[in-house]
Design a protein around this motif. Structure first.
Motif, short mmCIF file in Angstrom:
data_model
loop_
_atom_site.label_atom_id
_atom_site.label_comp_id
_atom_site.label_asym_id
_atom_site.label_seq_id
_atom_site.Cartn_x
_atom_site.Cartn_y
_atom_site.Cartn_z
N ILE A 79 26.19 -12.37 -28.12
CA ILE A 79 24.77 -12.62 -28.39
C ILE A 79 23.97 -11.74 -27.43
CG2 ILE A 79 22.93 -14.33 -28.41
CD1 ILE A 79 25.08 -16.43 -29.05
N HIS A 80 23.13 -10.89 -28.00
CA HIS A 80 22.35 -9.93 -27.21
C HIS A 80 20.90 -10.40 -27.16
CE1 HIS A 80 25.86 -7.38 -27.57
NE2 HIS A 80 25.81 -7.53 -28.89
N LEU A 81 20.35 -10.43 -25.95
CA LEU A 81 19.01 -10.98 -25.72
C LEU A 81 18.19 -10.07 -24.82
CD1 LEU A 81 20.33 -14.51 -24.79
CD2 LEU A 81 19.35 -13.88 -26.99
N GLU A 108 19.84 -20.47 -20.64
CA GLU A 108 19.67 -19.02 -20.76
C GLU A 108 18.18 -18.68 -20.66
OE1 GLU A 108 19.90 -15.01 -21.17
OE2 GLU A 108 21.43 -16.43 -20.59
N VAL A 109 17.85 -17.73 -19.81
CA VAL A 109 16.50 -17.24 -19.64
C VAL A 109 16.53 -15.72 -19.81
CG1 VAL A 109 14.51 -17.05 -18.09
CG2 VAL A 109 15.96 -19.10 -18.01
N PRO A 110 16.14 -15.22 -20.99
CA PRO A 110 16.16 -13.76 -21.19
C PRO A 110 15.20 -13.06 -20.23
CG PRO A 110 15.86 -14.92 -23.27
CD PRO A 110 15.71 -15.93 -22.18
N LYS A 111 15.60 -11.91 -19.74
CA LYS A 111 14.77 -11.13 -18.82
C LYS A 111 13.89 -10.17 -19.61
CE LYS A 111 18.22 -11.37 -15.18
NZ LYS A 111 19.22 -12.13 -15.89
N TYR A 112 12.69 -9.96 -19.11
CA TYR A 112 11.72 -9.11 -19.78
C TYR A 112 12.22 -7.67 -19.85
CZ TYR A 112 7.29 -6.83 -20.87
OH TYR A 112 6.31 -6.07 -21.45
N LEU A 113 12.39 -7.18 -21.09
CA LEU A 113 12.79 -5.80 -21.39
C LEU A 113 14.10 -5.37 -20.74
CD1 LEU A 113 9.33 -3.97 -21.37
CD2 LEU A 113 10.55 -4.99 -23.30
N ILE A 114 14.99 -6.34 -20.52
CA ILE A 114 16.32 -6.04 -19.99
C ILE A 114 17.34 -6.70 -20.91
CG2 ILE A 114 17.94 -6.33 -18.07
CD1 ILE A 114 15.52 -6.38 -16.20
#
Length: 177
Positions: A79-81, A108-114
């Motif tokens: 899973i890509h985020l 899970e907390v996706p990082k901004y533009l990473i």
């Protein structure tokens, strides 16, 4: 299915029911380097969009796919985020991921533009109407103010090949020719 010239692994990507998957988040960024790529090198054209729910929604996001009926096969789930919105200090996006009704990944907390990738093998499947299914559920965490998002998902199946080894006489015959 789409093939992207910037995919170093030449994977095929397709939208999962685009008409039902709304709203989409997109970036206005056009530079392929604006989203920091991870080791799986997902193309920018895949990562610069994400599916989510409306901001005030508490509904889960559910993805189901029919899979092979062989119980011995293993599945590899990736899973890509990447967070595509610049959140203000009052906003949070945190979620849990369940696979076949089992908690698979928590908080899970996706990082901004990473770009980040969560992955694992899965050996058990659900059966619905006699058909094995892989069921992935994204649920908003209790302290989150925003619903989950998904940029891309990959599922690979490890197939067992039942072919016998090459007959030693085949090699000898080729040598004689």
């Amino acid at each position: 299915m789409l093939r992207y010239k910037d995919d170093v692994y030449d994977r095929l990507w397709r939208s999962y029911g685009r008409n039902q998957w709304k709203p989409f988040l997109t970036t206005s960024l056009t530079d392929a380097n604006s989203i920091k790529n991870g080791k799986y090198q997902i193309p920018f054209t895949v990562m610069n969009t994400a599916y989510t729910r409306n901001r005030n929604s508490t509904d889960d996001i559910i993805i189901e796919c029919d899979i092979s009926s062989r119980p011995t096969e293993r599945y590899f789930l990736y899973i890509h985020l990447a967070e595509l919105e610049q959140l203000d200090e009052t906003e949070t996006r945190e979620f849990n991921i369940y696979v076949n009704n089992n908690l698979w990944y928590q908080n899970e907390v996706p990082k901004y533009l990473i770009q980040s990738t969560i992955y694992s093998t899965i050996n058990d499947t659900e059966v619905e109407g006699g058909v094995p299914k892989l069921r992935i559920l994204f649920r908003k965490a209790e302290k989150s103010s925003l619903p989950p998002l998904i940029n891309a998902i990959e599922v690979y199946v490890q197939k067992e090949l039942s072919l016998t080894e090459t007959n030693q006489m085949d090699g000898m015959t080729l040598h004689v020719l």
